[in-house]
Design a protein around this motif. Structure first.
Motif, PDB file in Angstrom:
ATOM      1  N   ARG A   8       0.828  -1.222   0.000  1.00  0.00           N
ATOM      2  CA  ARG A   8       0.000   0.000   0.000  1.00  0.00           C
ATOM      3  C   ARG A   8       0.851   1.257   0.000  1.00  0.00           C
ATOM      4  N   VAL A   9       1.814   1.315   0.906  1.00  0.00           N
ATOM      5  CA  VAL A   9       2.618   2.530   1.053  1.00  0.00           C
ATOM      6  C   VAL A   9       3.571   2.704  -0.127  1.00  0.00           C
ATOM      7  N   ALA A  10       4.212   1.625  -0.569  1.00  0.00           N
ATOM      8  CA  ALA A  10       5.129   1.725  -1.707  1.00  0.00           C
ATOM      9  C   ALA A  10       4.390   2.152  -2.976  1.00  0.00           C
ATOM     10  N   ALA A  11       3.183   1.632  -3.174  1.00  0.00           N
ATOM     11  CA  ALA A  11       2.402   2.021  -4.345  1.00  0.00           C
ATOM     12  C   ALA A  11       2.065   3.509  -4.296  1.00  0.00           C
ATOM     13  N   ALA A  12       1.738   4.013  -3.107  1.00  0.00           N
ATOM     14  CA  ALA A  12       1.448   5.436  -2.971  1.00  0.00           C
ATOM     15  C   ALA A  12       2.697   6.281  -3.231  1.00  0.00           C
ATOM     16  N   MET A  13       3.860   5.817  -2.753  1.00  0.00           N
ATOM     17  CA  MET A  13       5.105   6.532  -3.027  1.00  0.00           C
ATOM     18  C   MET A  13       5.356   6.628  -4.532  1.00  0.00           C
ATOM     19  N   ARG A  14       5.201   5.500  -5.224  1.00  0.00           N
ATOM     20  CA  ARG A  14       5.422   5.502  -6.672  1.00  0.00           C
ATOM     21  C   ARG A  14       4.423   6.427  -7.376  1.00  0.00           C
ATOM     22  N   ARG A  15       3.186   6.386  -6.935  1.00  0.00           N
ATOM     23  CA  ARG A  15       2.138   7.188  -7.572  1.00  0.00           C
ATOM     24  C   ARG A  15       2.422   8.674  -7.457  1.00  0.00           C
ATOM     25  N   TRP A  16       2.830   9.126  -6.272  1.00  0.00           N
ATOM     26  CA  TRP A  16       3.105  10.551  -6.082  1.00  0.00           C
ATOM     27  C   TRP A  16       4.437  10.954  -6.700  1.00  0.00           C
ATOM     28  N   ALA A  17       5.433  10.071  -6.636  1.00  0.00           N
ATOM     29  CA  ALA A  17       6.728  10.385  -7.252  1.00  0.00           C
ATOM     30  C   ALA A  17       6.593  10.550  -8.758  1.00  0.00           C
ATOM     31  N   ALA A  18       5.660   9.821  -9.356  1.00  0.00           N
ATOM     32  CA  ALA A  18       5.456   9.920 -10.809  1.00  0.00           C
ATOM     33  C   ALA A  18       4.985  11.313 -11.224  1.00  0.00           C
ATOM     34  N   ARG A  19       4.475  12.096 -10.295  1.00  0.00           N
ATOM     35  CA  ARG A  19       4.013  13.449 -10.592  1.00  0.00           C
ATOM     36  C   ARG A  19       5.136  14.486 -10.516  1.00  0.00           C
ATOM     37  N   LEU A  20       6.295  14.069 -10.040  1.00  0.00           N
ATOM     38  CA  LEU A  20       7.407  14.999  -9.887  1.00  0.00           C
ATOM     39  C   LEU A  20       8.081  15.298 -11.215  1.00  0.00           C
ATOM     40  N   ASP A  21       8.675  16.476 -11.320  1.00  0.00           N
ATOM     41  CA  ASP A  21       9.609  16.751 -12.406  1.00  0.00           C
ATOM     42  C   ASP A  21      10.852  15.887 -12.197  1.00  0.00           C
ATOM     43  N   ASP A  22      11.727  15.855 -13.196  1.00  0.00           N
ATOM     44  CA  ASP A  22      12.897  14.977 -13.124  1.00  0.00           C
ATOM     45  C   ASP A  22      13.788  15.256 -11.925  1.00  0.00           C
ATOM     46  N   ASP A  23      13.833  16.499 -11.463  1.00  0.00           N
ATOM     47  CA  ASP A  23      14.668  16.842 -10.311  1.00  0.00           C
ATOM     48  C   ASP A  23      13.830  17.214  -9.091  1.00  0.00           C
ATOM     49  N   GLY A  24      12.580  16.735  -9.052  1.00  0.00           N
ATOM     50  CA  GLY A  24      11.669  17.101  -7.977  1.00  0.00           C
ATOM     51  C   GLY A  24      11.955  16.367  -6.678  1.00  0.00           C
ATOM     52  N   LEU A  25      11.472  16.951  -5.587  1.00  0.00           N
ATOM     53  CA  LEU A  25      11.630  16.364  -4.249  1.00  0.00           C
ATOM     54  C   LEU A  25      10.259  16.269  -3.582  1.00  0.00           C
ATOM     55  N   LEU A  26       9.843  15.065  -3.297  1.00  0.00           N
ATOM     56  CA  LEU A  26       8.576  14.782  -2.624  1.00  0.00           C
ATOM     57  C   LEU A  26       8.834  14.513  -1.148  1.00  0.00           C
ATOM     58  N   VAL A  27       8.107  15.193  -0.272  1.00  0.00           N
ATOM     59  CA  VAL A  27       8.142  14.887   1.153  1.00  0.00           C
ATOM     60  C   VAL A  27       6.864  14.145   1.521  1.00  0.00           C
ATOM     61  N   VAL A  28       7.006  12.957   2.074  1.00  0.00           N
ATOM     62  CA  VAL A  28       5.878  12.150   2.530  1.00  0.00           C
ATOM     63  C   VAL A  28       5.878  12.162   4.051  1.00  0.00           C
ATOM     64  N   ALA A  29       4.866  12.753   4.659  1.00  0.00           N
ATOM     65  CA  ALA A  29       4.721  12.750   6.119  1.00  0.00           C
ATOM     66  C   ALA A  29       3.798  11.594   6.499  1.00  0.00           C
ATOM     67  N   SER A  30       4.355  10.629   7.203  1.00  0.00           N
ATOM     68  CA  SER A  30       3.598   9.417   7.480  1.00  0.00           C
ATOM     69  C   SER A  30       3.988   8.876   8.852  1.00  0.00           C
ATOM     70  N   HIS A  31       4.094   7.567   8.979  1.00  0.00           N
ATOM     71  CA  HIS A  31       4.198   6.904  10.269  1.00  0.00           C
ATOM     72  C   HIS A  31       5.342   5.887  10.265  1.00  0.00           C
ATOM     73  N   GLY A  32       5.805   5.536  11.466  1.00  0.00           N
ATOM     74  CA  GLY A  32       7.008   4.726  11.599  1.00  0.00           C
ATOM     75  C   GLY A  32       6.962   3.389  10.887  1.00  0.00           C
ATOM     76  N   ALA A  33       6.008   2.545  11.227  1.00  0.00           N
ATOM     77  CA  ALA A  33       5.937   1.223  10.602  1.00  0.00           C
ATOM     78  C   ALA A  33       5.589   1.340   9.125  1.00  0.00           C
ATOM     79  N   ALA A  34       4.634   2.202   8.801  1.00  0.00           N
ATOM     80  CA  ALA A  34       4.208   2.360   7.408  1.00  0.00           C
ATOM     81  C   ALA A  34       5.376   2.768   6.520  1.00  0.00           C
ATOM     82  N   LEU A  35       6.158   3.735   6.975  1.00  0.00           N
ATOM     83  CA  LEU A  35       7.285   4.202   6.165  1.00  0.00           C
ATOM     84  C   LEU A  35       8.366   3.126   6.028  1.00  0.00           C
ATOM     85  N   ARG A  36       8.722   2.473   7.138  1.00  0.00           N
ATOM     86  CA  ARG A  36       9.768   1.455   7.049  1.00  0.00           C
ATOM     87  C   ARG A  36       9.366   0.341   6.098  1.00  0.00           C
TER      88      ARG A  36
END
Length: 207
Positions: free
Chosen positions: A122-150
């Motif tokens: 679930r979390v990795a799919a969301a990371m990929r989905r939002w990262a796909a919206r970035l420009d080539d040199d973009g930086l995405l900050v994901v504010a989430s939770h300890g277990a979910a992020l790890r």
């Protein structure tokens, strides 16, 4: 340059201090957590994020908003960045969990809770989905939770599940940095920012 993701864990809550399993319970930041979020925001602002997204739970969203106010970005909300659901364990301390469910405690699998594999996907799919919206040199900050992020990081890196415990947990308002390369995502930093703070999380006790 290539796309990067900063995985930022939320600030401290009262349930963190009391070592209660939070899961999907919507617990706010405490006074220390608000200060931690402000400090992390002041450091992460220098990285010039181009997009911020958070879990829909207030402890993560308020952590994200502290950064957004400095860098002038909006915070998108995605419930796929929620913490691992704790089922019957939510609101209980580790001592209470161990006493009532000794076998499940060792496996760290809550009755009616969310399996680690499902959280990772679930979390990795969301990371990929939002990262796909970035420009080539973009930086995405994901504010989430300890277990979910790890777990999401492990899945994004393609680590087999038996190696997931090798990646340690995240302290409150610490972060990890991922960068996309030609062969996929790689981990540049892990649990950075506020070391050596203890890891008090819904994550497995050994991590």
């Amino acid at each position: 340059m290539s796309r990067r993701i900063v995985c930022l864990r939320h600030g401290q809550t009262l349930w963190n201090v009391e070592r209660r399993f939070q899961g999907h319970s919507d617990i706010p930041l405490d006074e220390t957590g608000v200060a931690q979020a402000a400090r992390a925001a002041s450091l992460l602002a220098s990285l010039r994020p181009t997009m911020i997204v958070s879990s829909d739970l207030q402890r993560a969203n308020d952590t994200a908003l502290a950064l957004a106010r400095i860098v002038g970005l909006d915070v998108a909300v995605d419930k796929d960045f929620r913490e691992r659901g704790g089922g019957q364990w939510e609101g209980l301390t580790r001592e209470q969990i161990a006493a009532r469910w000794p076998e499940e405690f060792v496996a760290w699998e809550a009755p009616d809770g969310e399996p680690v594999g499902e959280v990772a996907v679930r979390v990795a799919a969301a990371m990929r989905r939002w990262a796909a919206r970035l420009d080539d040199d973009g930086l995405l900050v994901v504010a989430s939770h300890g277990a979910a992020l790890r777990l999401g990081i492990c899945e994004l890196l393609g680590l087999p599940e038996q190696l997931w415990p090798a990646l340690g947990g995240l302290s409150n308002c610490s972060w990890s940095v991922l960068q996309e390369g030609r062969k996929g995502w790689r981990l540049l930093e892990h649990n950075a920012g506020t070391l050596p703070e203890p890891v008090i999380s819904d994550d497995r006790p050994e991590v």
